[in-house]
Motif scaffolding. Structure first.
Motif, mmCIF file in Angstrom:
data_model
loop_
_atom_site.group_PDB
_atom_site.id
_atom_site.type_symbol
_atom_site.label_atom_id
_atom_site.label_comp_id
_atom_site.label_asym_id
_atom_site.label_seq_id
_atom_site.Cartn_x
_atom_site.Cartn_y
_atom_site.Cartn_z
ATOM 1 N N LYS A 146 0.819 -1.210 0.000
ATOM 2 C CA LYS A 146 0.000 0.000 0.000
ATOM 3 C C LYS A 146 0.847 1.253 0.000
ATOM 4 C CE LYS A 146 -4.085 -1.877 2.121
ATOM 5 N NZ LYS A 146 -5.072 -1.754 3.148
ATOM 6 N N LYS A 176 -5.230 0.815 -3.511
ATOM 7 C CA LYS A 176 -6.001 0.246 -2.416
ATOM 8 C C LYS A 176 -6.663 -1.046 -2.881
ATOM 9 C CE LYS A 176 -5.292 3.823 0.255
ATOM 10 N NZ LYS A 176 -4.555 3.809 1.460
ATOM 11 N N SER A 177 -6.829 -1.982 -1.980
ATOM 12 C CA SER A 177 -7.424 -3.271 -2.323
ATOM 13 C C SER A 177 -8.935 -3.150 -2.472
ATOM 14 C CB SER A 177 -7.095 -4.296 -1.235
ATOM 15 O OG SER A 177 -7.778 -3.955 -0.043
ATOM 16 N N ASP A 178 -9.529 -4.191 -3.060
ATOM 17 C CA ASP A 178 -10.988 -4.222 -3.213
ATOM 18 C C ASP A 178 -11.661 -4.257 -1.843
ATOM 19 O OD1 ASP A 178 -10.883 -4.166 -5.971
ATOM 20 O OD2 ASP A 178 -10.878 -6.360 -6.172
ATOM 21 N N TYR A 207 -10.584 -2.886 0.886
ATOM 22 C CA TYR A 207 -10.522 -1.523 1.419
ATOM 23 C C TYR A 207 -11.674 -0.690 0.841
ATOM 24 C CZ TYR A 207 -8.794 3.214 2.268
ATOM 25 O OH TYR A 207 -8.681 4.521 2.656
ATOM 26 N N ASN A 208 -11.844 -0.767 -0.474
ATOM 27 C CA ASN A 208 -12.902 0.022 -1.118
ATOM 28 C C ASN A 208 -14.292 -0.418 -0.668
ATOM 29 O OD1 ASN A 208 -11.108 1.647 -2.559
ATOM 30 N ND2 ASN A 208 -10.926 0.115 -4.191
ATOM 31 N N LYS A 209 -14.497 -1.727 -0.485
ATOM 32 C CA LYS A 209 -15.792 -2.219 0.007
ATOM 33 C C LYS A 209 -16.057 -1.700 1.412
ATOM 34 C CE LYS A 209 -15.818 -6.519 -2.629
ATOM 35 N NZ LYS A 209 -15.684 -7.979 -2.537
ATOM 36 N N THR A 210 -15.033 -1.692 2.247
ATOM 37 C CA THR A 210 -15.194 -1.203 3.618
ATOM 38 C C THR A 210 -15.520 0.279 3.618
ATOM 39 O OG1 THR A 210 -13.623 -2.866 4.386
ATOM 40 C CG2 THR A 210 -14.081 -1.039 5.881
ATOM 41 N N VAL A 211 -14.844 1.053 2.769
ATOM 42 C CA VAL A 211 -15.127 2.493 2.679
ATOM 43 C C VAL A 211 -16.559 2.714 2.216
ATOM 44 C CG1 VAL A 211 -14.552 4.595 1.408
ATOM 45 C CG2 VAL A 211 -12.731 3.197 2.374
ATOM 46 N N GLN A 212 -17.007 1.946 1.225
ATOM 47 C CA GLN A 212 -18.400 2.079 0.743
ATOM 48 C C GLN A 212 -19.392 1.750 1.853
ATOM 49 O OE1 GLN A 212 -19.442 3.295 -2.200
ATOM 50 N NE2 GLN A 212 -17.301 3.677 -2.697
ATOM 51 N N GLU A 240 -17.188 10.173 0.649
ATOM 52 C CA GLU A 240 -16.120 9.206 0.404
ATOM 53 C C GLU A 240 -14.827 9.627 1.094
ATOM 54 O OE1 GLU A 240 -13.855 6.882 -3.253
ATOM 55 O OE2 GLU A 240 -15.414 8.355 -3.709
ATOM 56 N N LYS A 246 -12.966 7.504 3.989
ATOM 57 C CA LYS A 246 -11.574 7.061 3.852
ATOM 58 C C LYS A 246 -10.737 7.545 5.021
ATOM 59 C CE LYS A 246 -11.209 6.557 -1.136
ATOM 60 N NZ LYS A 246 -10.570 7.036 -2.369
#
Length: 182
Positions: free
Chosen positions: A45, A52-54, A56-61, A71, A75
Motif C-alpha cells: 500500500k 487500495k485493495s478491493d 478496502y474500497n468495500k469497507t469504505v463504501q 467518500e 476514507k
C-alpha cells in the motif's frame, strides 16, 4: 568468569527486549492482510504500486452507507482505524460520551454504569486496573535500575579498573546479587 556472566546477562536482556519489541512493527499498518479464510497475504500500500485493495474500497463504501459520510470522510475514518485501532476506539468512545454531556471517557463510563446501578463495580474495576498498571510500571523501572546498578558495579569490580569501590557500591552489589539469586 565475571565477563562471561556479564556477556550472558546482557545477551539475555537484548534477546528479551528484541522479542518484546519485534512485533511492534507488524500487523496494524496495512502491510499484512488477513482474508476471511484466515490466509495471510501481503498487500503493498505504498510506493508506485500503492493502490487500495478491493476489500478496502468495500469497507469504505460500507462506512459511507452506514454513517452517511462522504467518500473522503469515510476514507479518513477508515485510515485512522487502520493506523491505530486502539486510539480510534478511544477517540470514538470519548466523542460519544462528550456528546452525552460527560467531561471525559471515564466519567461517561462511570456515569452510564451508575444509571444501570453498577457504578461502584465499575469504579472498583477502574481503580484495580490503575493500581495494577502503576505496580507493573514501577516494577519494570525498578528492574532496569537494579540491572543498571548490577552492570555498573560489575564494571567497577574489574581488577584492571582503577576505580575504588565505596561501601554504598558494595551494598548495592550485594542487593543486586541477592535479586539475581532469587
Amino acid at each position: 568468569m565475571v565477563n562471561q556472566l556479564n556477556t550472558g546477562l546482557l545477551s539475555l536482556l537484548l534477546v528479551i527486549l528484541g522479542a518484546t519489541y519485534s512485533s511492534a512493527f507488524t500487523g496494524h499498518h496495512g502491510v499484512l492482510n488477513y482474508n476471511t479464510v484466515g490466509k495471510r497475504t501481503t498487500v503493498l500500500k505504498f510506493g508506485p504500486f500503492g493502490g487500495k485493495s478491493d476489500e478496502y474500497n468495500k469497507t469504505v463504501q460500507n462506512i459511507m452507507k452506514t454513517k452517511g459520510l462522504s467518500e473522503e470522510e469515510a476514507k479518513r475514518d477508515y485510515d485512522s482505524y487502520l493506523e491505530n485501532p486502539n486510539n480510534y476506539a478511544l477517540n470514538k468512545g470519548e466523542a460519544y460520551y462528550k456528546d452525552l454531556g460527560y467531561k471525559s471517557l471515564m466519567d461517561g463510563v462511570v456515569g452510564e454504569a451508575e444509571k444501570k446501578g453498577q457504578g461502584a463495580e465499575v469504579r472498583a474495576r477502574i481503580d484495580k486496573f490503575k493500581k495494577e498498571s502503576q505496580l507493573k510500571g514501577i516494577s519494570v523501572v525498578g528492574i532496569f535500575v537494579v540491572v543498571f546498578l548490577y552492570f555498573k558495579i560489575q564494571y567497577d569490580n574489574d581488577p584492571g579498573s582503577t576505580v575504588n569501590i565505596s561501601r554504598d557500591a558494595r551494598l548495592a552489589q550485594e542487593a543486586a546479587n541477592a535479586l539475581f539469586l532469587l
